[in-house]
Design a protein around this motif. Structure first.
Motif, PDB file in Angstrom:
ATOM      1  N   ALA A 182       0.837  -1.207   0.000  1.00 41.83           N
ATOM      2  CA  ALA A 182       0.000   0.000   0.000  1.00 41.83           C
ATOM      3  C   ALA A 182       0.865   1.247   0.000  1.00 41.83           C
ATOM      4  O   ALA A 182       0.531   2.249   0.629  1.00 41.83           O
ATOM      5  N   GLY A 183       1.985   1.200  -0.676  1.00 39.71           N
ATOM      6  CA  GLY A 183       2.867   2.354  -0.753  1.00 39.71           C
ATOM      7  C   GLY A 183       3.490   2.693   0.586  1.00 39.71           C
ATOM      8  O   GLY A 183       4.043   1.830   1.274  1.00 39.71           O
ATOM      9  N   GLU A 184       3.376   3.951   0.984  1.00 41.94           N
ATOM     10  CA  GLU A 184       3.971   4.406   2.236  1.00 41.94           C
ATOM     11  C   GLU A 184       3.277   3.838   3.467  1.00 41.94           C
ATOM     12  O   GLU A 184       3.816   3.888   4.566  1.00 41.94           O
ATOM     13  N   LYS A 185       2.076   3.302   3.286  1.00 41.34           N
ATOM     14  CA  LYS A 185       1.366   2.710   4.427  1.00 41.34           C
ATOM     15  C   LYS A 185       1.918   1.345   4.807  1.00 41.34           C
ATOM     16  O   LYS A 185       1.554   0.782   5.842  1.00 41.34           O
ATOM     17  N   GLY A 186       2.775   0.797   3.951  1.00 38.36           N
ATOM     18  CA  GLY A 186       3.413  -0.473   4.264  1.00 38.36           C
ATOM     19  C   GLY A 186       2.898  -1.600   3.405  1.00 38.36           C
ATOM     20  O   GLY A 186       2.195  -1.397   2.410  1.00 38.36           O
ATOM     21  N   ALA A 187       3.294  -2.817   3.791  1.00 40.87           N
ATOM     22  CA  ALA A 187       2.910  -4.016   3.050  1.00 40.87           C
ATOM     23  C   ALA A 187       2.530  -5.101   4.047  1.00 40.87           C
ATOM     24  O   ALA A 187       2.960  -5.087   5.202  1.00 40.87           O
ATOM     25  N   ALA A 188       1.723  -6.025   3.594  1.00 39.92           N
ATOM     26  CA  ALA A 188       1.280  -7.110   4.465  1.00 39.92           C
ATOM     27  C   ALA A 188       1.133  -8.383   3.653  1.00 39.92           C
ATOM     28  O   ALA A 188       0.767  -8.353   2.471  1.00 39.92           O
ATOM     29  N   LEU A 189       1.419  -9.495   4.308  1.00 38.97           N
ATOM     30  CA  LEU A 189       1.207 -10.789   3.690  1.00 38.97           C
ATOM     31  C   LEU A 189      -0.289 -11.090   3.654  1.00 38.97           C
ATOM     32  O   LEU A 189      -0.983 -10.904   4.660  1.00 38.97           O
ATOM     33  N   VAL A 190      -0.788 -11.526   2.505  1.00 34.36           N
ATOM     34  CA  VAL A 190      -2.205 -11.859   2.377  1.00 34.36           C
ATOM     35  C   VAL A 190      -2.344 -13.271   1.825  1.00 34.36           C
ATOM     36  O   VAL A 190      -1.460 -13.789   1.146  1.00 34.36           O
ATOM     37  N   GLU A 191      -3.475 -13.885   2.165  1.00 32.64           N
ATOM     38  CA  GLU A 191      -3.850 -15.158   1.570  1.00 32.64           C
ATOM     39  C   GLU A 191      -4.718 -14.823   0.361  1.00 32.64           C
ATOM     40  O   GLU A 191      -5.875 -14.449   0.497  1.00 32.64           O
ATOM     41  N   LEU A 192      -4.108 -14.931  -0.817  1.00 34.08           N
ATOM     42  CA  LEU A 192      -4.781 -14.508  -2.040  1.00 34.08           C
ATOM     43  C   LEU A 192      -5.636 -15.652  -2.584  1.00 34.08           C
ATOM     44  O   LEU A 192      -5.177 -16.786  -2.721  1.00 34.08           O
ATOM     45  N   LYS A 193      -6.884 -15.333  -2.865  1.00 31.71           N
ATOM     46  CA  LYS A 193      -7.812 -16.319  -3.430  1.00 31.71           C
ATOM     47  C   LYS A 193      -8.352 -15.744  -4.731  1.00 31.71           C
ATOM     48  O   LYS A 193      -8.930 -14.656  -4.750  1.00 31.71           O
ATOM     49  N   ALA A 230      11.693  -4.732  15.288  1.00 28.32           N
ATOM     50  CA  ALA A 230      10.415  -4.520  14.614  1.00 28.32           C
ATOM     51  C   ALA A 230      10.510  -3.445  13.532  1.00 28.32           C
ATOM     52  O   ALA A 230       9.967  -3.605  12.433  1.00 28.32           O
ATOM     53  N   ALA A 231      11.213  -2.340  13.815  1.00 31.47           N
ATOM     54  CA  ALA A 231      11.302  -1.245  12.846  1.00 31.47           C
ATOM     55  C   ALA A 231      12.072  -1.675  11.603  1.00 31.47           C
ATOM     56  O   ALA A 231      11.658  -1.408  10.470  1.00 31.47           O
ATOM     57  N   LEU A 232      13.203  -2.358  11.810  1.00 28.74           N
ATOM     58  CA  LEU A 232      14.009  -2.807  10.668  1.00 28.74           C
ATOM     59  C   LEU A 232      13.258  -3.855   9.865  1.00 28.74           C
ATOM     60  O   LEU A 232      13.271  -3.834   8.626  1.00 28.74           O
ATOM     61  N   GLU A 233      12.579  -4.773  10.551  1.00 29.78           N
ATOM     62  CA  GLU A 233      11.831  -5.806   9.840  1.00 29.78           C
ATOM     63  C   GLU A 233      10.720  -5.182   8.998  1.00 29.78           C
ATOM     64  O   GLU A 233      10.493  -5.592   7.843  1.00 29.78           O
ATOM     65  N   ALA A 234      10.023  -4.193   9.546  1.00 28.07           N
ATOM     66  CA  ALA A 234       8.946  -3.533   8.797  1.00 28.07           C
ATOM     67  C   ALA A 234       9.505  -2.836   7.557  1.00 28.07           C
ATOM     68  O   ALA A 234       8.888  -2.860   6.475  1.00 28.07           O
ATOM     69  N   ARG A 235      10.681  -2.205   7.706  1.00 31.45           N
ATOM     70  CA  ARG A 235      11.279  -1.513   6.557  1.00 31.45           C
ATOM     71  C   ARG A 235      11.691  -2.510   5.469  1.00 31.45           C
ATOM     72  O   ARG A 235      11.483  -2.262   4.272  1.00 31.45           O
ATOM     73  N   ILE A 236      12.272  -3.651   5.880  1.00 31.01           N
ATOM     74  CA  ILE A 236      12.671  -4.665   4.901  1.00 31.01           C
ATOM     75  C   ILE A 236      11.451  -5.216   4.178  1.00 31.01           C
ATOM     76  O   ILE A 236      11.460  -5.409   2.953  1.00 31.01           O
ATOM     77  N   LEU A 237      10.378  -5.469   4.922  1.00 35.90           N
ATOM     78  CA  LEU A 237       9.160  -5.979   4.300  1.00 35.90           C
ATOM     79  C   LEU A 237       8.619  -4.992   3.272  1.00 35.90           C
ATOM     80  O   LEU A 237       8.211  -5.380   2.169  1.00 35.90           O
ATOM     81  N   ARG A 238       8.600  -3.713   3.626  1.00 39.81           N
ATOM     82  CA  ARG A 238       8.063  -2.697   2.722  1.00 39.81           C
ATOM     83  C   ARG A 238       8.925  -2.582   1.462  1.00 39.81           C
ATOM     84  O   ARG A 238       8.415  -2.567   0.345  1.00 39.81           O
ATOM     85  N   ASP A 239      10.237  -2.538   1.647  1.00 44.30           N
ATOM     86  CA  ASP A 239      11.127  -2.385   0.492  1.00 44.30           C
ATOM     87  C   ASP A 239      11.131  -3.627  -0.389  1.00 44.30           C
ATOM     88  O   ASP A 239      11.210  -3.518  -1.628  1.00 44.30           O
ATOM     89  N   ALA A 240      11.059  -4.801   0.230  1.00 44.25           N
ATOM     90  CA  ALA A 240      11.032  -6.028  -0.563  1.00 44.25           C
ATOM     91  C   ALA A 240       9.770  -6.089  -1.408  1.00 44.25           C
ATOM     92  O   ALA A 240       9.807  -6.545  -2.566  1.00 44.25           O
ATOM     93  N   ALA A 241       8.637  -5.644  -0.854  1.00 47.76           N
ATOM     94  CA  ALA A 241       7.387  -5.650  -1.618  1.00 47.76           C
ATOM     95  C   ALA A 241       7.477  -4.715  -2.815  1.00 47.76           C
ATOM     96  O   ALA A 241       6.866  -4.977  -3.863  1.00 47.76           O
ATOM     97  N   LYS A 242       8.240  -3.622  -2.687  1.00 47.32           N
ATOM     98  CA  LYS A 242       8.382  -2.676  -3.803  1.00 47.32           C
ATOM     99  C   LYS A 242       9.321  -3.218  -4.870  1.00 47.32           C
ATOM    100  O   LYS A 242       9.010  -3.181  -6.063  1.00 47.32           O
TER     101      LYS A 242
END
Length: 864
Positions: A116-127, A701-713
């Protein structure tokens, strides 16, 4: 009663002169005595009713769930028969085969990162669903919209329905846009319920539903990526025979397809097995309550015989044989137990209907409330056999006791054993209980362990009681009156020691066992992570981008440890040539044959593994089709080095030889697999990679959130999972199960309190005469209370020690041998439970004693 002897075969009160009763004489007399009401049988009724209600309620609820699964099988699956594939969509030949047999709808499943851009990223179960979804049932959304409108593409942007948790996690609202892989989607509605949610299993992220075209546009469907496609077939003739025929034709016509086939006849076998296992556990809890209640039955019957001493003596002095006396009062006891059984059955039968009425709309499971006559009959048999087993001993003792002995029992109870015939009845009742428990058990081995443990517990508690009495008898007499009276009360004729030790000991043992199991499960899930456990997992890394992804992680966390291995999904189809469906595996290994498993190949032995049999491949063996298998699962499946395993991967069946067995340390949360293949097995096969990142300083937590966001981009096709989030999801599920277990086990604990109260009430008459005589001789109320406090305190303390030891051993056995978890001795909760039990024992004892001490001596002295 004193003036009514069994000499009137043709007349019964209430039938009228000249109107002979057809009821047997013993039954007529028993019914006559019961006209006075059920006073004194409260504990017996409560103990039987609670135990029977628990067993009947659990069985009825299980049947309702099973019937619900069977009734809703088509809705749960989305069709009559489903065909699941991993890594790939069905080929044109496979689609043609399915379409020739009925109407086909397709659904795809995968995990993905929603950015979601600057709002971050999240793992989803896509159906991903087709245009005709759902084929059965109804998709509920808020606002309610037809699927064609939800998922349609407008201006090149596909629509989606999202779980409310995703909107909350990323601070989104309807109309916002997300990036999934290489596609942009717009949130058009909130997902409320899916008719086929159970079939999708448990996920680690919120649901996001899109169209199949939207999934394909995302670029996430690549060769070797971890996607699962399910093809649901609605048969034109949907009877059971047509379902079985279709499944058989699919296996014969396309044996290499590698699909997982399910039918509406058994929509979710894993969930059905879970219901059966949980039902057995709760049934054993109910049986525990019933057995603990059996002690209450024995105490209540003993008190009943004591109250009827005058009547028994009168009957025997006027010529009534002992067998008739025993038969008369056994009939009364069983009639009263029958009232408790009926009450318990009524509660158990109503339970599914009550749950459906109160929580039907909230339950995620298809509940079909129904009366279960077979299960209710089994629960009734449990109640009858328990009442008979625990009542026959106290009643049988009155057979041979002389009239003078019956009167003398007030101060000196007779210690004569019942006749062999009564031991025979007891043996038959116990054998019936054992047979019933084993016959109705889902896992007979677990049921047998429970039966043996219950027998050992009863035997040990009797030994503890006799040991306490023997020790009290040999200890020197204290000089002070109160301690001397307390010591004498522990071993004197008619002492409460056996009854209190048995009833209180069972309750404390159960509390300690549950406390240790609860503490160890919680520790395993929340506090037992290794110091260097991975912080993040990355799935579906395209093999062509693995080098770039490693560089990305190196920049994001320069000092972190990075591990990466190839990963595919495969399903075991045969062991040593025997089809997996024909193999009867134990509960600890059946899961590996059910569905697809993650697999990999490696040249070197993975970290966290050690060889226990055979040798790791070297040199030219690297190119041979070999596999390394987890040693514990191999033992459960009777596999050894040299055996063969057939695995279907990417629609191709491969038969490989077991080169070695290895022990895997799963708890370090590193990368490891049940099956690791030699590199030559899958040379050239498309696959994705799996990677872990372990931060050197532990979770951040902060570093993990940043890695998740950047990896999603930068790598939109890669799915990222925080270990903490995954553990939280598992912890939440297990927490609900533990809560259910605690609630069910509270029934057994409540029963033990009833039993304890009954044990104290059973000694009321003897204590009453003690208090009268001692008060007449000058004893003060304070001194008597002090003596009784010491007596109950000593009994509670000794029983608590036994409960701590026995409960610890039981908890260790269950955790290490049944649940296969590490055991850590954490007695904080156990000690609190034992202390609480001692306080309750002393409190109940003193409460009853206070009522006794308040009685005036005169009315009792007249009857001595």
């Amino acid at each position: 009663m004193h003036g009514s002897l069994p000499k009137l075969p043709g007349h019964s009160p209430g039938t009228g002169p000249g109107r002979p009763s057809r009821l047997p004489l013993t039954l007529r007399l028993a019914l006559r005595e019961l006209r006075g009401g059920l006073r004194g049988f409260t504990v017996l009724l409560a103990c039987i009713a609670i135990g029977v209600a628990t067993i009947a309620g659990v069985a009825s609820l299980s049947r309702s769930l099973s019937d619900g699964l069977a009734r809703e099988g088509r809705r749960i699956l989305g069709g009559d028969v489903t065909f699941g594939l991993i890594h790939r969509e069905a080929s044109p030949q496979e689609k043609a085969f399915l379409e020739a047999r009925g109407r086909v709808s397709a659904v795809g499943f995968t995990r993905a990162m929603a950015s979601a851009g600057e709002k971050g990223a999240a793992l989803v179960e896509l159906k991903a669903v087709g245009p005709d979804y759902p084929a059965v049932g109804e998709l509920t959304t808020e606002p309610q919209m037809p699927p064609s409108e939800i998922f349609a593409a407008r201006d090149g942007v596909y629509g989606a329905a999202a779980d409310p948790a995703l909107l909350a996690r990323l601070d989104l609202k309807l109309g916002d846009r997300l990036t999934i892989g290489g596609a942009e989607i717009v949130l058009r509605t909130v997902l409320v319920s899916e008719p086929d949610k159970i079939a999708g299993g448990i996920g680690f992220g919120p649901r996001l539903m899109v169209s199949l075209d939207g999934l394909r546009a995302s670029g996430l469907v690549q060769p070797g990526s971890l996607n699962r496609f399910v093809y649901r077939v609605m048969l034109p003739r949907g009877d059971d025979a047509a379902v079985e025929t279709t499944m058989a034709e699919a296996r014969t016509a396309l044996p290499e397809a590698g699909w997982e086939i399910r039918s509406r006849l058994n929509a979710d076998p894993r969930f059905a097995r879970s219901i059966e296992r949980f039902t057995q556990f709760l049934t054993l809890v109910g049986l525990t309550a019933l057995l603990v209640g059996g002690v209450g039955v024995a105490n209540a019957v003993r008190a009943f015989v004591e109250r009827k001493r005058a009547s028994i003596a009168t009957l025997k002095s006027l010529g009534a044989p002992g067998s008739q006396v025993v038969g008369l009062y056994l009939t009364q006891v069983m009639l009263i137990a029958g009232i408790g059984i009926v009450a318990g059955l009524a509660v158990g039968a109503v339970l599914p209907f009550a749950l459906d009425a109160a929580f039907g709309s909230l339950l995620p499971l298809p509940l079909n409330p129904t009366l279960a006559p077979g299960e209710l009959v089994v629960a009734a048999f449990y109640g009858v056999l328990t009442a008979l087993a625990f009542a026959i001993g106290p009643l049988g003792r009155a057979h041979d006791v002389a009239v003078s002995g019956l009167f003398r029992d007030t101060v000196d109870p007779d210690r004569r054993w019942p006749r062999p015939r009564y031991f025979g009845i007891l043996g038959l009742a116990l054998a019936g209980l054992v047979a019933l428990a084993l016959t109705t058990a889902y896992d007979r081995w677990v049921a047998l362990i429970f039966i043996v443990a219950a027998g050992i517990a009863f035997g040990l508690l009797r030994l503890v009681a006799f040991g306490l009495m023997a020790l009290a008898r040999r200890l020197p007499r204290p000089a002070r009156a109160a301690p001397r009276l307390a010591l004498a009360n522990l071993h004197r004729p008619g002492a409460l020691t056996p009854s209190i030790v048995l009833s209180l000991g069972l309750g404390i043992t159960l509390l300690v066992t549950l406390s240790l199991i609860d503490a160890n499960i919680t520790r395993t899930l929340t506090r037992s992570l290794p110091a260097k456990a991975p912080s993040l997992f990355f799935l579906d890394i395209p093999s062509r981008e693995s080098g770039a992804f490693d560089q990305f992680l190196g920049r994001a966390a320069p000092r972190a440890k990075i591990e990466r291995v190839p990963m595919m999904r495969g399903r075991i189809t045969a062991l040593n040539g025997v089809p997996a469906a024909q193999i009867k595996a134990g509960e600890d290994a059946a899961w590996v044959l059910d569905g697809d498993r993650g697999i990999t190949y490696a040249e070197d032995l993975p970290d966290g593994s050690r060889i226990t049999a055979g040798q790791w491949w070297k040199g030219e063996e690297v190119g041979k089709p070999l596999v390394s298998f987890d040693d514990q699962l191999a033992r459960s499946l009777n596999l050894k080095v040299g055996d063969t395993v057939t695995v279907n991967v990417l629609g191709r069946s491969l038969t490989v030889t077991i080169a070695n067995l290895r022990h895997v340390e799963w708890r370090n949360l590193g990368i490891n697999f049940v099956m690791v293949f030699s590199p030559g097995t899958f040379r050239g096969a498309p696959h994705s990679d799996l990677a872990t990142l372990t931060l050197p300083e532990g979770p951040d937590a902060a570093l993990e959130a940043r890695i998740l966001r950047d990896a999603a981009k930068e790598f939109p096709s890669v799915s990222s999972v925080r270990v903490k989030d995954a553990l939280d999801a598992v912890n939440d599920l297990v927490g609900k199960l533990v809560f259910a277990i605690r609630g069910a086990s509270a029934v057994a604990v409540a029963t033990s309190l009833f039993v304890l109260a009954g044990a104290l009430a059973a000694g009321h008459r003897a204590r009453l005469y003690d208090a009268v005589v001692l008060k007449t001789l000058g004893a003060t109320r304070a001194r008597l209370l002090a003596a009784y406090t010491m007596e109950y305190g000593a009994l509670g303390l000794a029983t608590a020690v036994f409960g701590l030891v026995a409960g610890t051993l039981a908890g260790w056995m269950i955790l290490t041998k049944v649940m296969h978890l590490d055991f850590a001795l954490d007695l904080s909760g156990a000690l609190l439970a034992a202390l609480l039990a001692v306080v309750v024992a002393v409190g109940l004892g003193l409460a009853g004693t206070w009522r006794i001490l308040s009685q005036k001596p005169a009315q009792y002295l007249r009857n001595l």
